[in-house]
Design an enzyme around this catalytic site. Sequence first.
Site, PDB file in Angstrom:
ATOM      1  N   HIS A  17       0.877  -1.196   0.034  1.00 25.68           N
ATOM      2  CA  HIS A  17      -0.236   0.067   0.087  1.00 25.68           C
ATOM      3  C   HIS A  17       1.095   1.280   0.018  1.00 25.68           C
ATOM      4  O   HIS A  17       0.502   2.183  -0.813  1.00 25.68           O
ATOM      5  CB  HIS A  17      -0.718  -0.204   1.432  1.00 25.68           C
ATOM      6  N   LYS A  41     -18.131  -6.725   6.347  1.00 25.59           N
ATOM      7  CA  LYS A  41     -16.728  -6.815   6.498  1.00 25.59           C
ATOM      8  C   LYS A  41     -16.344  -6.829   7.961  1.00 25.59           C
ATOM      9  O   LYS A  41     -16.810  -6.127   8.825  1.00 25.59           O
ATOM     10  CB  LYS A  41     -15.813  -5.908   5.860  1.00 25.59           C
ATOM     11  N   ARG A  91      -1.930  -5.996  -8.473  1.00 24.39           N
ATOM     12  CA  ARG A  91      -0.960  -7.125  -8.296  1.00 24.39           C
ATOM     13  C   ARG A  91      -0.992  -8.252  -9.476  1.00 24.39           C
ATOM     14  O   ARG A  91       0.077  -8.747  -9.599  1.00 24.39           O
ATOM     15  CB  ARG A  91      -0.949  -7.747  -7.049  1.00 24.39           C
ATOM     16  N   SER A 128      -3.290  -7.824   3.040  1.00 22.18           N
ATOM     17  CA  SER A 128      -3.473  -7.573   4.386  1.00 22.18           C
ATOM     18  C   SER A 128      -4.058  -8.915   4.944  1.00 22.18           C
ATOM     19  O   SER A 128      -3.608  -9.286   6.337  1.00 22.18           O
ATOM     20  CB  SER A 128      -4.454  -6.505   4.668  1.00 22.18           C
TER      21      SER A 128
HETATM   22  O1  PNS Z   1      -8.975  -2.708   0.673  1.00 24.95           O
HETATM   23  P1  PNS Z   1     -10.489  -3.222   0.225  1.00 24.95           P
HETATM   24  O2  PNS Z   1     -11.036  -3.480   1.200  1.00 24.95           O
HETATM   25  O3  PNS Z   1     -10.335  -4.033  -0.993  1.00 24.95           O
HETATM   26  O4  PNS Z   1     -11.133  -1.945  -0.403  1.00 24.95           O
HETATM   27  C1  PNS Z   1     -12.338  -1.676  -1.106  1.00 24.95           C
HETATM   28  C2  PNS Z   1     -12.944  -0.293  -1.386  1.00 24.95           C
HETATM   29  C3  PNS Z   1     -12.901   0.531  -0.085  1.00 24.95           C
HETATM   30  C4  PNS Z   1     -12.034   0.281  -2.336  1.00 24.95           C
HETATM   31  C5  PNS Z   1     -14.181  -0.740  -1.742  1.00 24.95           C
HETATM   32  O5  PNS Z   1     -15.063  -1.497  -1.269  1.00 24.95           O
HETATM   33  C6  PNS Z   1     -15.081   0.361  -2.319  1.00 24.95           C
HETATM   34  O6  PNS Z   1     -14.920   1.099  -3.310  1.00 24.95           O
HETATM   35  N1  PNS Z   1     -16.109   0.658  -1.277  1.00 24.95           N
HETATM   36  C7  PNS Z   1     -17.106   1.801  -1.357  1.00 24.95           C
HETATM   37  C8  PNS Z   1     -18.498   1.345  -1.783  1.00 24.95           C
HETATM   38  C9  PNS Z   1     -18.749   1.616  -3.365  1.00 24.95           C
HETATM   39  O7  PNS Z   1     -18.403   2.509  -3.971  1.00 24.95           O
HETATM   40  N2  PNS Z   1     -19.185   0.491  -3.951  1.00 24.95           N
HETATM   41  C10 PNS Z   1     -19.610   0.445  -5.410  1.00 24.95           C
HETATM   42  C11 PNS Z   1     -18.134   0.325  -6.250  1.00 24.95           C
HETATM   43  S1  PNS Z   1     -18.506   0.611  -7.760  1.00 24.95           S
END
Ligand code: PNS
Length: 166
Positions: A17, A41, A91, A128
């Site tokens: 990150h 989550k 990745r 993570s």
């Molecule tokens: O580290 P992560 O858990 O993979 O992060 C995921 C994250 C926060 C980037 C993703 O869950 C997200 O975009 N959440 C916001 C909700 C949202 O906008 N959903 C629609 C996506 S098109």
Amino acid sequence: MRRAVCPGSFDPIHNGHLEVIARAAGLFDEVIVAVSTNYTKKYRFTLEERMDMARETLASLRGIIVEPMGEGLLAEYCRQRGATAIVKGLRSSSDFDYELPMATMNRQLTGVETVFLPAEAHYIHLSSTLIKEVAQLGGDVSDFVPKSVLKRILAGESAPDQRRSG
Ligand code: PNS
């Protein structure tokens, strides 16, 4: 002012990150590290702990702000914060397959672009989830996380009333 958002759970933040965020900081005037909350989550660390770890490890970099993202749409958060881009590290091709529909959806929702940065080769195995599993089973994760994060992982630090495993 070009502002970008690096979103994620950061549960906890790791060297992969940090490398992507540092590169984003070189491309944009300001980078918001947006720490997400998703009640479906299960987190190992609380939101406050996840933000503290990000702040501690990013303190030496200029132009970076760590904020909670809330539970709403990422595209809407970017619009409200005046960010024109989301930056994500990739990745693998499976990361790309996962991210592409979200990038397209986010652009359709508010016009926000997604910039993908290929992960450094020596970080492509980091997540993570994997780091937490290795640490929990007694493996050495000191090469994968900053010192302050390592301390918290080894201390098993988390507020009991907010602790979520996973
Ligand atoms: O580290 P992560 O858990 O993979 O992060 C995921 C994250 C926060 C980037 C993703 O869950 C997200 O975009 N959440 C916001 C909700 C949202 O906008 N959903 C629609 C996506 S098109």
